[in-house]
Motif scaffolding. Sequence first.
Motif, short mmCIF file in Angstrom:
data_model
loop_
_atom_site.label_atom_id
_atom_site.label_comp_id
_atom_site.label_asym_id
_atom_site.label_seq_id
_atom_site.Cartn_x
_atom_site.Cartn_y
_atom_site.Cartn_z
N LEU A 198 0.83 -1.20 0.00
CA LEU A 198 0.00 0.00 0.00
C LEU A 198 0.87 1.26 0.00
CD1 LEU A 198 -2.70 1.41 0.11
CD2 LEU A 198 -2.73 1.06 2.60
N ILE A 199 1.91 1.26 0.83
CA ILE A 199 2.82 2.41 0.87
C ILE A 199 3.49 2.60 -0.49
CG2 ILE A 199 4.98 3.27 1.86
CD1 ILE A 199 4.12 1.94 4.51
N GLN A 200 3.87 1.49 -1.13
CA GLN A 200 4.51 1.57 -2.44
C GLN A 200 3.54 2.12 -3.48
OE1 GLN A 200 7.90 0.83 -2.77
NE2 GLN A 200 7.55 1.98 -4.67
N ALA A 201 2.27 1.73 -3.39
CA ALA A 201 1.25 2.25 -4.31
C ALA A 201 1.10 3.76 -4.16
CB ALA A 201 -0.08 1.55 -4.06
N LEU A 202 1.18 4.23 -2.92
CA LEU A 202 1.12 5.67 -2.68
C LEU A 202 2.36 6.36 -3.26
CD1 LEU A 202 -0.29 5.58 0.94
CD2 LEU A 202 -1.35 6.82 -0.97
N LEU A 203 3.53 5.77 -3.04
CA LEU A 203 4.78 6.36 -3.55
C LEU A 203 4.80 6.38 -5.08
CD1 LEU A 203 7.37 4.70 -1.12
CD2 LEU A 203 6.64 7.11 -1.14
N ASP A 204 4.20 5.34 -5.70
CA ASP A 204 4.18 5.24 -7.16
C ASP A 204 2.99 5.98 -7.78
OD1 ASP A 204 6.46 3.71 -7.04
OD2 ASP A 204 5.41 1.78 -7.20
N ASP A 205 2.23 6.67 -6.95
CA ASP A 205 1.07 7.45 -7.42
C ASP A 205 0.05 6.58 -8.16
OD1 ASP A 205 -0.36 9.85 -7.61
OD2 ASP A 205 0.47 10.31 -9.59
N GLU A 206 -0.23 5.40 -7.58
CA GLU A 206 -1.16 4.46 -8.23
C GLU A 206 -2.59 4.55 -7.68
OE1 GLU A 206 2.06 0.95 -9.41
OE2 GLU A 206 0.86 0.73 -7.60
N ILE A 207 -2.83 5.38 -6.67
CA ILE A 207 -4.19 5.56 -6.16
C ILE A 207 -4.97 6.34 -7.20
CG2 ILE A 207 -5.61 6.45 -4.30
CD1 ILE A 207 -3.71 4.21 -3.44
N THR A 208 -6.05 5.76 -7.71
CA THR A 208 -6.75 6.29 -8.88
C THR A 208 -8.24 6.41 -8.62
OG1 THR A 208 -5.12 5.19 -10.29
CG2 THR A 208 -7.16 5.93 -11.35
N PRO A 209 -8.85 7.56 -8.96
CA PRO A 209 -10.30 7.68 -8.82
C PRO A 209 -11.04 6.99 -9.97
CG PRO A 209 -9.39 9.74 -9.65
CD PRO A 209 -8.22 8.82 -9.39
N PHE A 210 -12.03 6.18 -9.61
CA PHE A 210 -13.00 5.67 -10.57
C PHE A 210 -14.33 6.36 -10.25
CE2 PHE A 210 -9.87 3.03 -12.04
CZ PHE A 210 -10.28 1.94 -12.79
N TYR A 211 -15.25 6.36 -11.21
CA TYR A 211 -16.49 7.13 -11.04
C TYR A 211 -17.71 6.26 -11.33
CZ TYR A 211 -13.12 10.94 -11.38
OH TYR A 211 -12.03 11.76 -11.19
N GLN A 212 -18.74 6.43 -10.49
CA GLN A 212 -20.01 5.77 -10.74
C GLN A 212 -21.13 6.80 -10.62
OE1 GLN A 212 -21.35 2.68 -7.99
NE2 GLN A 212 -22.21 1.50 -9.70
N PRO A 213 -22.01 6.88 -11.62
CA PRO A 213 -23.02 7.95 -11.63
C PRO A 213 -24.22 7.66 -10.73
CG PRO A 213 -23.27 6.55 -13.55
CD PRO A 213 -22.05 6.05 -12.83
N LYS A 214 -24.85 8.73 -10.28
CA LYS A 214 -26.18 8.68 -9.69
C LYS A 214 -27.12 9.36 -10.68
CE LYS A 214 -24.20 9.68 -5.11
NZ LYS A 214 -24.23 10.68 -4.01
N ILE A 215 -28.17 8.66 -11.05
CA ILE A 215 -29.05 9.10 -12.14
C ILE A 215 -30.43 9.43 -11.60
CG2 ILE A 215 -30.13 8.42 -14.32
CD1 ILE A 215 -27.70 6.47 -14.62
N LEU A 254 -26.73 -1.84 -13.08
CA LEU A 254 -27.66 -1.91 -14.18
C LEU A 254 -27.35 -0.84 -15.23
CD1 LEU A 254 -30.16 -3.45 -15.19
CD2 LEU A 254 -31.58 -1.74 -14.04
N PHE A 255 -26.81 0.28 -14.76
CA PHE A 255 -26.47 1.38 -15.66
C PHE A 255 -24.97 1.53 -15.87
CE2 PHE A 255 -30.63 2.49 -13.98
CZ PHE A 255 -31.33 2.61 -15.15
N SER A 256 -24.21 1.46 -14.78
CA SER A 256 -22.76 1.63 -14.94
C SER A 256 -22.01 1.09 -13.75
CB SER A 256 -22.43 3.12 -15.13
OG SER A 256 -21.03 3.31 -15.19
N GLN A 257 -20.99 0.31 -14.02
CA GLN A 257 -20.02 -0.04 -13.00
C GLN A 257 -19.09 1.15 -12.79
OE1 GLN A 257 -17.95 -3.67 -13.89
NE2 GLN A 257 -19.78 -4.70 -14.66
N PRO A 258 -18.35 1.20 -11.67
CA PRO A 258 -17.35 2.25 -11.51
C PRO A 258 -16.34 2.21 -12.66
CG PRO A 258 -17.72 1.12 -9.43
CD PRO A 258 -18.43 0.32 -10.48
N LYS A 259 -16.00 3.40 -13.19
CA LYS A 259 -15.15 3.46 -14.37
C LYS A 259 -14.02 4.47 -14.17
CE LYS A 259 -18.93 2.40 -17.59
NZ LYS A 259 -18.39 1.10 -17.98
N SER A 260 -12.93 4.25 -14.88
CA SER A 260 -11.85 5.24 -14.92
C SER A 260 -12.38 6.51 -15.57
CB SER A 260 -10.67 4.70 -15.72
OG SER A 260 -11.04 4.56 -17.09
#
Length: 410
Positions: free
Chosen positions: A148-165, A378-384
């Motif tokens: 986890l620390i290495q992922a933070l150092l390598d800037d691998e924490i990434t936001p994915f998005y899921q809509p509310k409709i 049903l509409f969207s999974q979390p996406k990049s």
Amino acid sequence: MKPRVPNILVIDDSRAILIIMEAILCELDMSDTITTCLTAGEALEKVTADINYYDAIFTDLNMPEMDGMELIRHLGELHYQGAIIIISEMDPKVISLAASIAKQHNVHLIGNLSKPVQLNQVNALLNKIVSLNSHTLHKEPIISKQALIQALLDDEITPFYQPKICIASCTIKSAEILARIVSSEDGSIILPNRFIALAEQHELIDQITFTLFEKATSDFKYIQELLGNDIKLALNLSPTQLDNLDCPNKLLLILELNQIKPSDIIIEITEQNALASLAQLETLNRLRMHGFGLSLDDFGIGFTNMSQLKNLPFTEIKIDRTFISHIDTDQFSQVVVSSLIDISNQEHLELVAEGVERPEELAYLKNYHTKLAIQGFLFSQPKSNHDFIDWAKYWLKTSSTIINNKPPYE
């Protein structure tokens, strides 16, 4: 692999009901261990011996010596965290009161089985239990602290998005930020159930949260240009993060750097832990004072009672997926959701249904509760960010046709 509820306890003073329940559970093959008890007292002794052993408890209400409601009270005192299902025919008022009492006792009452018990009813409730216990039943290993620390150092924490409709207008009301670790080497994705608890344990959760927020607010300008300035961005915070009195200032600084208004942001607070400390309440109030929207996430399975909900400055309630799953046929869920709709109308709160996965659930919510916003696979999974933009462009062209017919599975 078929999802499972490993250890189940069934309590009823009728041997016939116990035999039927055991036969149904064996037929469904979703459990490793099925334990039956003729009395609540005997059952309570078994639960007390190992409070974490049973993933679900099915209990009758009317039993001699100790009845089902008394058992639920004792389970609350023991801090039992599994799912509870009542085996009894219940009218809507009894369901509503039982759910309210269970919440006061900090237990997860998620449904009822009417007698005679039917296999399809049990199957639907087992699927709800799997959803409720998704973190504890999930078998993928948690990553190491060093990873986890290495992922933070390598800037691998990434936001994915899921809509509310919005179910009435088909518009995208907001996009929820969901954490992923995306490998910089091979692009593989690690889901949050493998690292969020670890991050909280080692006090890395703030670093992950603010990293996600910085990246998401950078993405947000283009999302607004595409979907309009009314769309909002939703960020998850745990109640423990609210203990940090500097949290609002850090969020405001990130917004200022990206020229985004607090009113464009919804802070989602999970309901699985009680809001209790003065610091948490102060942070909550300061966030609202600055214009952030406040959403109570996973409502229905946590510990916020109705009185606290009315007194705290929330602007939105998200109904937990356990009450949306099979709502088209589940009377217990229908009553709980109906009561939440009444409260949201009285308190002028937005309402979001989480975990909409079946066309039948959408049809029920659309026909009876058109003011809801909906969120789910049903509409969207979390996406990049890139995939979310592509999906949103497609949605803008086809939304009215999709929501009035059958949405595409993804």
